[in-house]
Enzyme design. Structure first.
Site, mmCIF file in Angstrom:
data_model
loop_
_atom_site.group_PDB
_atom_site.id
_atom_site.type_symbol
_atom_site.label_atom_id
_atom_site.label_comp_id
_atom_site.label_asym_id
_atom_site.label_seq_id
_atom_site.Cartn_x
_atom_site.Cartn_y
_atom_site.Cartn_z
ATOM 1 N N THR A 195 -6.060 -10.357 17.280
ATOM 2 C CA THR A 195 -5.418 -10.523 15.978
ATOM 3 C C THR A 195 -3.954 -10.873 16.173
ATOM 4 O O THR A 195 -3.419 -10.809 17.282
ATOM 5 C CB THR A 195 -5.502 -9.223 15.158
ATOM 6 O OG1 THR A 195 -4.791 -8.192 15.869
ATOM 7 C CG2 THR A 195 -6.951 -8.783 14.953
ATOM 8 N N LYS A 246 -2.468 6.416 13.494
ATOM 9 C CA LYS A 246 -3.917 6.231 13.521
ATOM 10 C C LYS A 246 -4.654 7.553 13.757
ATOM 11 O O LYS A 246 -5.755 7.759 13.233
ATOM 12 C CB LYS A 246 -4.297 5.193 14.573
ATOM 13 C CG LYS A 246 -3.905 3.771 14.192
ATOM 14 C CD LYS A 246 -4.576 3.338 12.891
ATOM 15 C CE LYS A 246 -4.293 1.903 12.522
ATOM 16 N NZ LYS A 246 -4.986 1.470 11.289
ATOM 17 N N VAL A 287 0.811 -1.219 0.000
ATOM 18 C CA VAL A 287 0.000 0.000 0.000
ATOM 19 C C VAL A 287 0.842 1.267 0.000
ATOM 20 O O VAL A 287 0.308 2.356 -0.276
ATOM 21 C CB VAL A 287 -0.981 0.033 1.192
ATOM 22 C CG1 VAL A 287 -2.011 -1.074 1.079
ATOM 23 C CG2 VAL A 287 -0.247 -0.018 2.527
ATOM 24 N N TYR A 344 2.269 4.125 16.455
ATOM 25 C CA TYR A 344 0.939 3.646 16.095
ATOM 26 C C TYR A 344 -0.115 4.719 16.346
ATOM 27 O O TYR A 344 -0.993 4.963 15.512
ATOM 28 C CB TYR A 344 0.619 2.378 16.886
ATOM 29 C CG TYR A 344 -0.600 1.645 16.396
ATOM 30 C CD1 TYR A 344 -0.571 0.924 15.203
ATOM 31 C CD2 TYR A 344 -1.787 1.654 17.127
ATOM 32 C CE1 TYR A 344 -1.678 0.245 14.746
ATOM 33 C CE2 TYR A 344 -2.907 0.968 16.675
ATOM 34 C CZ TYR A 344 -2.847 0.271 15.487
ATOM 35 O OH TYR A 344 -3.959 -0.406 15.035
#
Length: 297
Positions: free
Chosen positions: A189, A158, A64, A154
């Site tokens: 996850t 985000k 990406v 992170y």
């Protein structure tokens, strides 16, 4: 406003679809009748997930952060399926630990994948979404609402994707494209399990106030995301209590500023002693991103 078409008539693209949220989201969308196109870095995992999504599902290997490759994939997906109605920008990696102990390249890669990868995803797929008057769902996180120590890469990324999606929403609304933001807390996850392999980070998370200290099951979280996609919602909460966090998010930095230093001071000797263990992104998805970069270099 144009009525929302049923999922059974849509082609949905999911990035970061090799595992975790992305893989199950693709399967759940397919269960609702959507034709899904999976984008990611792990061809074997993508093929396995695509096979579980029915005969019409396809998978496309692309990073990406590579706009040219992603744009090419978007054109090929649109040509193959005839249209693209929904895109879920889900690809992401995470890095834990203090900023000063982190590897700058690894820190930067988290921001590159999570934020700039989302920007590239929008650039690549917005022409197709404009054609279909479609929907872009940007996956953010509790980390966008409550930035926390030991998660600066992170949280920054985000927070960035949340702001990006809100900004983009106003830019493309007149073209008939809707934009949503999806929020998840700690969900079961590979990424979260990978972070929990670090005993210091695991202890820090366990001391967070309830309900932020829990790990939530994947299936109900993804079912909420699918329901949001079906409604083309501007905000989608994978855990219901996250909606309430929006009302108090302005208070969170002050609370963290008061309580966080004490926890970091207590953990600092152990963080220093184990710093070498957290120089790369966590979990199997992080490892796949690292291996893919090595293969290209």
């Amino acid at each position: 406003m144009t009525p929302t078409p049923p999922l059974s008539s849509q082609v949905a693209v999911v990035t970061g679809a090799a595992r975790g949220v992305g893989a199950l989201l693709a399967r759940r969308l397919a269960d609702r009748g959507a034709t899904v196109a999976l984008v990611g870095l792990e061809p074997e995992e993508l093929a396995r997930t695509a096979a579980a999504c029915g005969p019409g599902a396809t998978h496309w290997e692309a990073d990406v952060t590579d706009l040219d490759a992603l744009t090419d994939a978007a054109r090929r997906i649109q040509a193959h399926h005839g249209r693209v109605d929904t895109v879920v920008a889900n690809a992401g990696i995470a890095l834990g630990g203090p900023l000063l102990d982190s590897d700058h390249a690894a820190f930067s890669r988290v921001v590159e994948v999570n934020l700039l990868g989302s920007v590239a995803t929008a650039r690549a797929f917005l022409p197709a979404l404009t054609d279909s008057r479609g929907y872009l769902l940007q996956i953010a996180s509790l980390a966008a609402i409550t930035p926390a120590p030991l998660m600066s890469a992170y949280c920054a990324s985000k927070s960035g994707v949340e702001a990006f999606a809100h900004s983009l929403r106003a830019e493309v609304a007149h073209r008939g494209v809707r934009v949503g933001v999806g929020y998840l807390s700690w969900t079961d996850t590979d990424m979260v399990r990978g972070a929990d392999e670090d005993e210091v980070l695991r202890e820090m998370r366990a001391r967070l106030p309830w309900p932020a200290n829990r790990t939530y099951p994947l299936e109900p979280a993804v079912d909420r995301l699918v329901a949001g996609v079906a409604r083309r919602s501007p905000h989608v909460y994978a855990q219901g209590w996250l909606r309430g966090m929006q009302a108090v998010r302005g208070l969170v930095p002050s609370v963290i500023g008061r309580l966080g230093p004490r926890e970091i001071r207590r953990l600092e000797p152990r963080l220093r002693a184990t710093a070498a263990r957290r120089l790369g992104p966590v979990g199997a998805g992080g490892a796949a991103d690292t291996e893919a970069r090595k293969a290209r270099s």
